[in-house]
Design a protein around this motif. Sequence first.
Motif, PDB file in Angstrom:
ATOM      1  N   ALA A 464      32.608  53.027  52.870  1.00 17.94           N
ATOM      2  CA  ALA A 464      31.664  52.839  51.741  1.00 17.94           C
ATOM      3  C   ALA A 464      32.866  54.274  50.458  1.00 17.94           C
ATOM      4  O   ALA A 464      32.691  53.411  49.507  1.00 17.94           O
ATOM      5  N   ASN A 465      32.567  55.160  51.143  1.00 14.14           N
ATOM      6  CA  ASN A 465      32.769  56.079  50.033  1.00 14.14           C
ATOM      7  C   ASN A 465      33.807  56.722  50.019  1.00 14.14           C
ATOM      8  O   ASN A 465      34.586  56.416  48.346  1.00 14.14           O
ATOM      9  N   ILE A 483      30.443  48.634  43.312  1.00 13.92           N
ATOM     10  CA  ILE A 483      31.285  48.714  43.451  1.00 13.92           C
ATOM     11  C   ILE A 483      30.660  48.628  45.250  1.00 13.92           C
ATOM     12  O   ILE A 483      31.446  48.095  45.867  1.00 13.92           O
ATOM     13  N   LEU A 484      29.712  49.333  45.728  1.00 10.71           N
ATOM     14  CA  LEU A 484      28.731  48.893  46.691  1.00 10.71           C
ATOM     15  C   LEU A 484      29.261  47.131  47.151  1.00 10.71           C
ATOM     16  O   LEU A 484      29.374  47.120  48.469  1.00 10.71           O
ATOM     17  N   THR A 485      28.515  46.588  46.581  1.00 10.95           N
ATOM     18  CA  THR A 485      28.083  44.975  46.481  1.00 10.95           C
ATOM     19  C   THR A 485      30.493  44.140  46.633  1.00 10.95           C
ATOM     20  O   THR A 485      30.146  43.833  48.007  1.00 10.95           O
ATOM     21  N   GLU A 486      30.970  44.387  46.362  1.00 11.89           N
ATOM     22  CA  GLU A 486      31.871  44.797  46.805  1.00 11.89           C
ATOM     23  C   GLU A 486      32.348  45.221  47.915  1.00 11.89           C
ATOM     24  O   GLU A 486      33.778  43.990  48.762  1.00 11.89           O
ATOM     25  N   MET A 507      21.856  51.490  51.078  1.00 15.17           N
ATOM     26  CA  MET A 507      23.210  52.891  50.593  1.00 15.17           C
ATOM     27  C   MET A 507      22.919  53.360  49.395  1.00 15.17           C
ATOM     28  O   MET A 507      23.376  54.364  48.149  1.00 15.17           O
ATOM     29  N   ALA A 508      22.107  52.307  48.597  1.00 15.69           N
ATOM     30  CA  ALA A 508      22.354  53.090  46.875  1.00 15.69           C
ATOM     31  C   ALA A 508      22.230  54.331  46.930  1.00 15.69           C
ATOM     32  O   ALA A 508      21.334  54.712  45.900  1.00 15.69           O
ATOM     33  N   SER A 509      20.182  53.528  47.637  1.00 13.88           N
ATOM     34  CA  SER A 509      19.752  55.091  47.759  1.00 13.88           C
ATOM     35  C   SER A 509      19.495  55.582  48.212  1.00 13.88           C
ATOM     36  O   SER A 509      18.954  57.117  47.931  1.00 13.88           O
TER      37      SER A 509
END
Lengths: 683, 683
Positions: A464-465, A483-486, A507-509
């Motif tokens: 993801a990065n 972007i993470l959702t994508e 991941m968002a946190s």
Amino acid sequence: MSLDTTAHTATSPHPAWLPPTTLARLGDLTTTLDIPPHLADHPVITTLRSEITHAAHNATTTEHPGRASATTTTSRTLTLRLTPPTGATNQPASTQFLGDPHDDAYTLTTTPDTITVTGRTPNALLYGYFALLRHDLTTLPPTSKHTPATAIRMLDHWDNLSVHPVMGQIERGYAGDSIFYTNGAVRENLTRVADYARLLASLGINHVAINNVNVERDAARLLTDNINDVARIAAIFRNWGIRTHLSVSFGSPMSLGGLTSNDPLDPQVRQWWADTFTAVYSVIPDFGGIVIKADSEGQPGPFAYGRTHADGANMLAEALAPHHGIVHWRAFVYNHTQDWRDRTTDRARAAYEHFAPHDGTFADNAIVQIKFGPMDFQAREPISPTFAAMPHTNLSLEFQVTQEYTGQQRHICYLGTQWSEIMRFTFWPTSNPHTTLADIPVSFTAVSNVGMSAYWTGHPLAQANLYAYGRLTWDPTADPGDILTEWLTLTFPHTPAATRTTLHHIMASSWDTYEKYTAPLGVGFMVSPGAAHYGPHIDGYEYSPWGTYHFADRDGVGVDRTRTGTRFVDQYPPELADQYNNLDTCPDELVLFFHHVPYTHVLHSGKTVIQHIYDTHFEGVDKVLDYQRTWDNLRDTIPTAVFEEVSTRLTEQVRCAHEWRDQMCTYFFRKSGIPDTHGRTIY
Amino acid sequence: MSLDTTAHTATSPHPAWLPPTTLARLGDLTTTLDIPPHLADHPVITTLRSEITHAAHNATTTEHPGRASATTTTSRTLTLRLTPPTGATNQPASTQFLGDPHDDAYTLTTTPDTITVTGRTPNALLYGYFALLRHDLTTLPPTSKHTPATAIRMLDHWDNLSVHPVMGQIERGYAGDSIFYTNGAVRENLTRVADYARLLASLGINHVAINNVNVERDAARLLTDNINDVARIAAIFRNWGIRTHLSVSFGSPMSLGGLTSNDPLDPQVRQWWADTFTAVYSVIPDFGGIVIKADSEGQPGPFAYGRTHADGANMLAEALAPHHGIVHWRAFVYNHTQDWRDRTTDRARAAYEHFAPHDGTFADNAIVQIKFGPMDFQAREPISPTFAAMPHTNLSLEFQVTQEYTGQQRHICYLGTQWSEIMRFTFWPTSNPHTTLADIPVSFTAVSNVGMSAYWTGHPLAQANLYAYGRLTWDPTADPGDILTEWLTLTFPHTPAATRTTLHHIMASSWDTYEKYTAPLGVGFMVSPGAAHYGPHIDGYEYSPWGTYHFADRDGVGVDRTRTGTRFVDQYPPELADQYNNLDTCPDELVLFFHHVPYTHVLHSGKTVIQHIYDTHFEGVDKVLDYQRTWDNLRDTIPTAVFEEVSTRLTEQVRCAHEWRDQMCTYFFRKSGIPDTHGRTIY
């Protein structure tokens, strides 16, 4: 409950965000390429044609979500139309070197029955085609234009040709061996490079530097004796619209050319570089240029001859200019043999001091490449003031996708959140609030996190990065959560939406969590020194020559970079300088970067520094334990191999977070003698 | 002023304490070998004959001090008389394995015209012959007998066959490459081994283990496939009366033999070892035996099979017994993956806990090899209580000639002083004061400090440590200052006596000086962790799994090993246990080893702990600066190459001592907040 059938096997690498079922969505469209005849055989068009064919094949053979509805719209057509500009253009002169973001821009036009992607270059069509994967095709607006923020969106590889005795094959690499090299030479089998190029192209990455900026002798020879091996790699990247760059040693005229000097003002030296690049371009006509680390951490540079970085960069720029090549000259220059006793030297000041005075003197095809912060890719540090100090110089904003200081791909740490915050930063919060950091550079660069790992990035979620870096370099205003959702949607197409939501939550946190359990309040480092840089070692760098100190004593902690200290604050525009200088206005998260304060200092949060340290470290560990429990509950909805791989790494993250918490709390309790108000166990 | 003509050249190693001019003294004697016919061709007698010839040659060709007077006594004769025992002897049974010190003993008998050396073995004559070098032949008493303290006087080499990626070719080696191996195999040219054997024989060393106890795979095969290479080394040592030993891996039955177990009670495993040693002795009939590190720092051992160290040692002893071989089984066993949070585990307790309960159960040809202290060769630590706890077991007292924790042959640190103090230590100061530590072991062992260095030991003055170790293993009651005088006289025969006196002054105080500027009051470690172990890093091991902590906080420092702490004190006999347990009677130099005390605790010296730390560190640096100034004044009286080599190393010692002082003072000032009463600069 269906498992994702795209989980990689031992013989094939993980498909990352391009699994066949995801691509199959495009295969359901009846697709037409509308290309002027003279560009019909352009390598990128050939690649695009092959992608379309594969998508159609996938559509007919792969079960995929949305297929049923897609089938009802198979009458919809997709047209990819290349419309190269005709006649004179009004492009500024600089685009001959730096390119033009509009060349990469694509326009999506839709009707109920048609989708049309138009662009003026093959790359633009390729980007537009892959972009469709990220959209719900049923809700596309009638027309939308997508232009990248900069023309140069680049990844740097710190890959060595051989295994370095200290640094391994990839310096700061946490994903296995190099995809480019083995046993001191370019690999015979470059299949992984081709797969990688495709992943990058799908994000709009268009430049790649393929070797470590700390250039060992065998790597130096890539530029000369072994340029034909580089050409094999460049040929693969070319098919995906990516230009290949090399990292070179400033010492090459002497070490490779047998000259008696590397002086950038020596005509023989200049001629050597000119001749060398002429030879390079005869083999690789679209060679991108070079990346160079000079007079930094032991690498040779212009200082030995009393020359400036501008002298050095301009010499190389001159040699590259006839071929439209560019120089990325790194600003990561500081005294790495500092005396820890010397409190007047401040490593944070170094890039500004070395480069800002030379603003406006760099050549048009030279780019000064600046790390986002003044130190070195910490989980938290302020933005480098050098970005605001060189308005007349081409700058590159450098990130680190490889997680050197952020968990080394053993910890979940989604960096899209951090990068987005950095890119949205402004140096002029009241006078010019809408000019963000992302508006300043002409190029984005980052150190890649990819290796021969079956998952590309060691930790499967670290993909993801790489994804977020690519997306943010195209659109720095994009929401990192979106972007993470994508990425989750593309990567886990068969996974229940609830699972993706859970993963998103983790991941968002995760960056915030990582910051919580590691070095506090912007003070940075406190990691194991040397090649490790993993796990806590609070005094690891405290008495070292590296310029990375926290100055903790029995009364307080932090680095005084204010006007009573090293005066680093005054490298910022006045408005920010005042804010950082004043303890009342300095943001909590940077307070120990700018100030030395007592443990009893009360933050804006209302907590004392010492209690903040205790609380965040306990919270951080609790969060990681929560991640682990949450992940365990996903067992039945995640492909087994991915599940097990992440589980193993979560176990290590839990262990390491505890180690951070306990060392940090113990260290500061021993120093301060102030007990935790909650009475938790401190050793 | 004449320079020593024996300074080594680039093509020949330094002659150490056997320069030709020194040997020439014996050449002035008219020498006769009186050997029974059946021993006339014994390899050691052949060696001795060659030495006599060379001495005579030197006497006629070399200018040497005392020649003039020697010439007046050339009519004096030297007789070397071998008198092997006849008929039955009353030797105890154990001597079949451990040897008998009296076999090495020599008697010197003199008249004005004659000197006679008598002994009952070739080794004894060799030792007696070299001993003459150390004496003023004009003042020898009419008769004197010289018997070594133990029959086994041994050096261990931690040499790897190949360069280890972390540890280098010699683990903890500071004198260049191995004299035994290069590129993964035994050297073709073993000239240096022969020279080394001669140096050792001149000191009475009679056993050498030639490979690292951390046995890599290629080294393990020395015991089997490559035993013929070992035989080449053994043949050289044999000429000098030295038996060759190998370090072996407990995992050999599986790793080399292809068995499915290493269980010491498995008959197949026992048979494998029996067969293996039968093969070894068929090639090397006087093979000494083995050294083994088992269940320690990752090496395999009997614990995996629920067996004890005695089980493991006895299995090997059984296999060696038919050949009269011995096992040196190291007691350096502890938990190296300790949790720093766990204050109940105390590494210092480990050897005693693992071995003392098994006292009396080890085979007659098994020797438990114990480091002098309970930790690991620190500049200061108490004596291991295990020596007093195993009266029914053969023990070896292990030293470290290589200066791992004592300056790594970059610092002058004459260890004879330390070893003498250790050997004279008694566990029973009132009840049995005349039984010293040196009376307990049957064997002395030490890690060698020798490599391919032109000076053998890197630092030229570090030769004195090898010399002193050899001399002290023969006579633990010898005065270390006298040994130093001997070494200086032999090594610098052409140097003015005043220079030797000055060198004596420096070297005799050097261990005390080193202790002053490094870790204080017996607390130990505080060094850079990992492979380095050089230079200060006060918290380097503080949060590590290695069990080496100082527990410094804002109030105090030290490890509570008393009856309120880990109770390590109670591993000592009661009298000593009480002494160490009580802060009032614990010696100052060990106070932080046994007690956690406030910085304000007043030592017997009258100083507080914190002021002691400040004062000793400033004093230590001042001493080193004094050494440097003093050395500079010797320029004209020391062979140039030696002078320059030592000067270079003194510069590093000065730098490093300052680093120790400043880090130590800063660290403890930051923690304690207590200023130096003398107001000196602390950073």
